[in-house]
Scaffold this motif. Structure first.
Motif, PDB file in Angstrom:
ATOM      1  N   UNK A  45      -8.001  13.067   3.081  1.00  0.00           N
ATOM      2  CA  UNK A  45      -7.381  11.729   2.992  1.00  0.00           C
ATOM      3  C   UNK A  45      -6.391  11.686   1.835  1.00  0.00           C
ATOM      4  N   UNK A  46      -5.117  11.104   2.073  1.00  0.00           N
ATOM      5  CA  UNK A  46      -4.081  11.012   1.036  1.00  0.00           C
ATOM      6  C   UNK A  46      -4.426   9.900   0.055  1.00  0.00           C
ATOM      7  N   UNK A  47      -4.142  10.105  -1.212  1.00  0.00           N
ATOM      8  CA  UNK A  47      -4.395   9.051  -2.208  1.00  0.00           C
ATOM      9  C   UNK A  47      -3.508   7.842  -1.916  1.00  0.00           C
ATOM     10  N   UNK A  48      -3.888   6.660  -2.297  1.00  0.00           N
ATOM     11  CA  UNK A  48      -3.137   5.430  -2.037  1.00  0.00           C
ATOM     12  C   UNK A  48      -1.808   5.401  -2.787  1.00  0.00           C
ATOM     13  N   UNK A  49      -1.786   6.175  -3.914  1.00  0.00           N
ATOM     14  CA  UNK A  49      -0.534   6.205  -4.694  1.00  0.00           C
ATOM     15  C   UNK A  49       0.585   6.870  -3.897  1.00  0.00           C
ATOM     16  N   UNK A  50       0.225   7.921  -3.218  1.00  0.00           N
ATOM     17  CA  UNK A  50       1.228   8.630  -2.428  1.00  0.00           C
ATOM     18  C   UNK A  50       1.770   7.752  -1.312  1.00  0.00           C
ATOM     19  N   UNK A  51       0.881   7.014  -0.687  1.00  0.00           N
ATOM     20  CA  UNK A  51       1.319   6.116   0.393  1.00  0.00           C
ATOM     21  C   UNK A  51       2.268   5.037  -0.121  1.00  0.00           C
ATOM     22  N   UNK A  52       1.933   4.557  -1.315  1.00  0.00           N
ATOM     23  CA  UNK A  52       2.806   3.536  -1.912  1.00  0.00           C
ATOM     24  C   UNK A  52       4.197   4.103  -2.210  1.00  0.00           C
ATOM     25  N   UNK A  53       4.224   5.319  -2.726  1.00  0.00           N
ATOM     26  CA  UNK A  53       5.523   5.944  -3.043  1.00  0.00           C
ATOM     27  C   UNK A  53       6.358   6.148  -1.792  1.00  0.00           C
ATOM     28  N   UNK A  54       5.697   6.611  -0.734  1.00  0.00           N
ATOM     29  CA  UNK A  54       6.421   6.822   0.528  1.00  0.00           C
ATOM     30  C   UNK A  54       6.979   5.503   1.054  1.00  0.00           C
ATOM     31  N   UNK A  55       6.144   4.433   0.952  1.00  0.00           N
ATOM     32  CA  UNK A  55       6.597   3.134   1.449  1.00  0.00           C
ATOM     33  C   UNK A  55       7.809   2.626   0.664  1.00  0.00           C
ATOM     34  N   UNK A  56       7.751   2.835  -0.668  1.00  0.00           N
ATOM     35  CA  UNK A  56       8.876   2.380  -1.498  1.00  0.00           C
ATOM     36  C   UNK A  56      10.142   3.135  -1.142  1.00  0.00           C
ATOM     37  N   UNK A  57      10.003   4.471  -1.012  1.00  0.00           N
ATOM     38  CA  UNK A  57      11.181   5.285  -0.657  1.00  0.00           C
ATOM     39  C   UNK A  57      11.731   4.874   0.704  1.00  0.00           C
TER      40      UNK A  57
END
Length: 563
Positions: free
Chosen positions: A8-20
């Motif tokens: 499972x990917x950390x939530x921080x990575x998902x947030x970064x992808x969403x921002x980008x």
């Protein structure tokens, strides 16, 4: 035992992808907005910073005489200008720049500092192209920017002062200021073209985008003037003024059959090619602007009115008792010794009797004389449409007093221009047919208007021949080989600061036509305030008329009508 890594990917990575992803979407949306919605606005802003439209000057139309001889031409010149904003950081080089531009350093400094926020200031206007090229080479050798050249044109007048009053001139911006140049400015100036270019922020040319509108040159004008006759009129008028010590003068040569003005000369004159120290009074076209009382040159029209009335015939006579006539508190006098003479209509003109013509006027009434003067164009526009042209004064009254009737008959209380007087005499010489006058060449004669009965006009014309050719005629107006008709006039001048006439200040005139059998030309000569040899029109203006008429007939190869 080591645990396996989490899938499972950390939530921080998902947030970064969403921002980008959101940033990418925002950038894409902005790109779409700029390229689609705001495209026109951005293009406009970009063009405002780099796109320029340069004027392409249109050449002014040529002015020629009736035979194509140039009277006004356009010659190429170069104007140098500067962008002060580009030069403000190079003040140490200004003295050398001033030397290259052949101007005082203090003048250049004041010019640039006084216009420091402007992008354009003139340095030299209308230089010869070779001079401007030499200056630009000197500036380029200094390695300075901000100095530019602009191609223009200026007017040159080959005839100089000879035709200055008729042709006029243009101002420094090549716009008509006087004469024909002003009257036909819209016709002559044409329409400037337009060229589109790209420039950088320093004003340097990046790309030529082509011509968006072609320059349309002005139309050329062929004047009615004959440069040969203009020279003759200019020369003889100048000589007449010198010989008689006059202040000024005018000459008009008119073609009887077409109404064209063949020469229009005024003295003193000026050189339109050099107006650096020009006195504005010299620019006045006296032949169309100055008005004067025609005096005895108007008597033939009073005689014509008498014949036209039916109450008088050419053979009818008037007795001059004492040479004077008391009218109220005024006394009318004859300049010549007419006391005791009995004069027929021809004799009234030959002897130029104020007393006799006044008696005729009392009989027919001032209204008939006034009506005829109006018909021959006095007090009316000539049709020249010349800047500043005066209409003169032809007074109209409900009730004419005897003194007003008398003065009208012998040419006082009326004011005319030299052109109006020439037109009136051309009407007599043309069998009573009036033509509008013109300073433009005519290919065909215009339709005339019969304003005086032909038999009356021809009768008065024959009388005017006797005024010149008769035993007591004005012999100074005669032309060898030709029969001439005409009438002199001498008018006292009025003062600008006085309410009456000046003492010892006169205007001398002569108006005439030739050849008498079939008149071709009318010449009017007006001399202002002659003082050296006398002041009578027959003495002062008649010789000038004779010389001008002789040359006019000779240059146009008109056959002599007498041996």
């Amino acid at each position: 035992m080591t645990p396996a890594p989490s899938t499972r990917q950390p939530w921080r990575f998902s947030l970064a992808v969403a921002i980008v992803a959101l940033l990418a979407l925002a950038i894409c949306a902005r790109i779409i907005q700029l390229q689609v919605s705001d495209k026109a606005f951005l293009i406009k802003q970009g063009d405002a910073r780099s796109l320029r439209h340069l004027g392409i000057p249109a050449y002014r139309g040529l002015i020629t005489d009736r035979y194509g001889e140039p009277l006004s031409v356009s010659t190429p010149v170069t104007t140098l200008w500067a962008d002060p904003r580009q030069l403000l950081g190079q003040q140490t080089h200004w003295p050398a720049l001033a030397s290259a531009l052949q101007m005082p350093a203090s003048q250049l400094e004041a010019l640039l500092l006084g216009n420091r926020r402007k992008a354009f200031v003139y340095l030299h206007r209308r230089l010869a192209p070779e001079v401007a090229e030499h200056m630009l080479q000197q500036v380029q050798a200094l390695g300075l920017g901000g100095i530019y050249a602009q191609e223009e044109s200026r007017r040159f007048y080959p005839a100089g002062s000879m035709a200055a009053h008729a042709v006029g001139f243009t101002n420094i911006d090549n716009q008509g200021s006087e004469g024909i140049e002003l009257a036909y400015d819209e016709v002559l100036r044409g329409r400037n073209g337009q060229q589109r270019v790209l420039k950088d922020r320093r004003g340097q040319l990046i790309q030529d985008l082509g011509v968006t509108r072609l320059a349309s040159p002005g139309q050329s004008l062929a004047l009615s003037l004959d440069l040969r006759l203009q020279y003759v009129a200019h020369r003889e008028l100048h000589q007449g003024i010198e010989d008689n010590g006059a202040d000024a003068g005018s000459v008009v040569i008119l073609d009887v059959r077409t109404g064209e003005i063949l020469a229009l000369a005024n003295q003193p004159s000026y050189n339109p090619n050099n107006r650096s120290r020009l006195n504005p009074s010299l620019m006045r076209n006296r032949a169309v602007v100055d008005v004067f009382e025609p005096a005895s040159t108007l008597k033939p029209f009073s005689v014509a009115a008498a014949l036209e009335s039916g109450r008088w015939k050419a053979s009818d006579t008037v007795h001059v008792d004492t040479g004077t006539l008391k009218v109220g508190r005024y006394t009318i006098r004859d300049a010549s010794r007419t006391a005791g003479e009995t004069l027929d209509m021809t004799g009234i003109l030959v002897r130029s009797s104020n007393v006799a013509i006044s008696k005729v006027a009392f009989d027919i009434g001032a209204e008939k004389i006034h009506d005829l003067l109006q018909r021959v164009g006095l007090g009316q526009p000539t049709g020249l449409q010349f800047p500043g042209e005066q209409l003169g004064v032809l007074p109209s009254r409900q009730v004419w007093r005897p003194s007003e009737t008398a003065t009208l008959a012998y040419g006082y209380g009326v004011s005319v221009t030299a052109v109006q007087l020439a037109r009136a005499y051309a009407t007599l010489a043309n069998g009573g047919v009036s033509l509008p006058v013109s300073l433009l060449r005519r290919s065909t004669a215009p339709q005339g208007v019969q304003v005086i009965a032909a038999d009356v006009a021809n009768s008065v014309k024959d009388m005017l021949v006797q005024v010149v050719e008769g035993p007591r005629g004005i012999y100074r107006a005669q032309v060898r080989g030709y029969r001439v008709g005409g009438k002199s006039g001498t008018a006292r001048k009025t003062g600008a600061r006085t309410r009456g006439y000046l003492d010892k200040s006169y205007r001398a005139m002569f108006a005439g036509f030739a050849p008498a059998n079939e008149p071709r030309y009318v010449v009017v000569v007006v001399m202002d305030n002659p003082r050296k040899r006398g002041f009578f029109g027959g003495l002062v203006s008649a010789p000038v008329f004779s010389r001008i008429m002789a040359e006019t007939l000779r240059l146009n190869t008109v056959a002599p009508d007498r041996s």
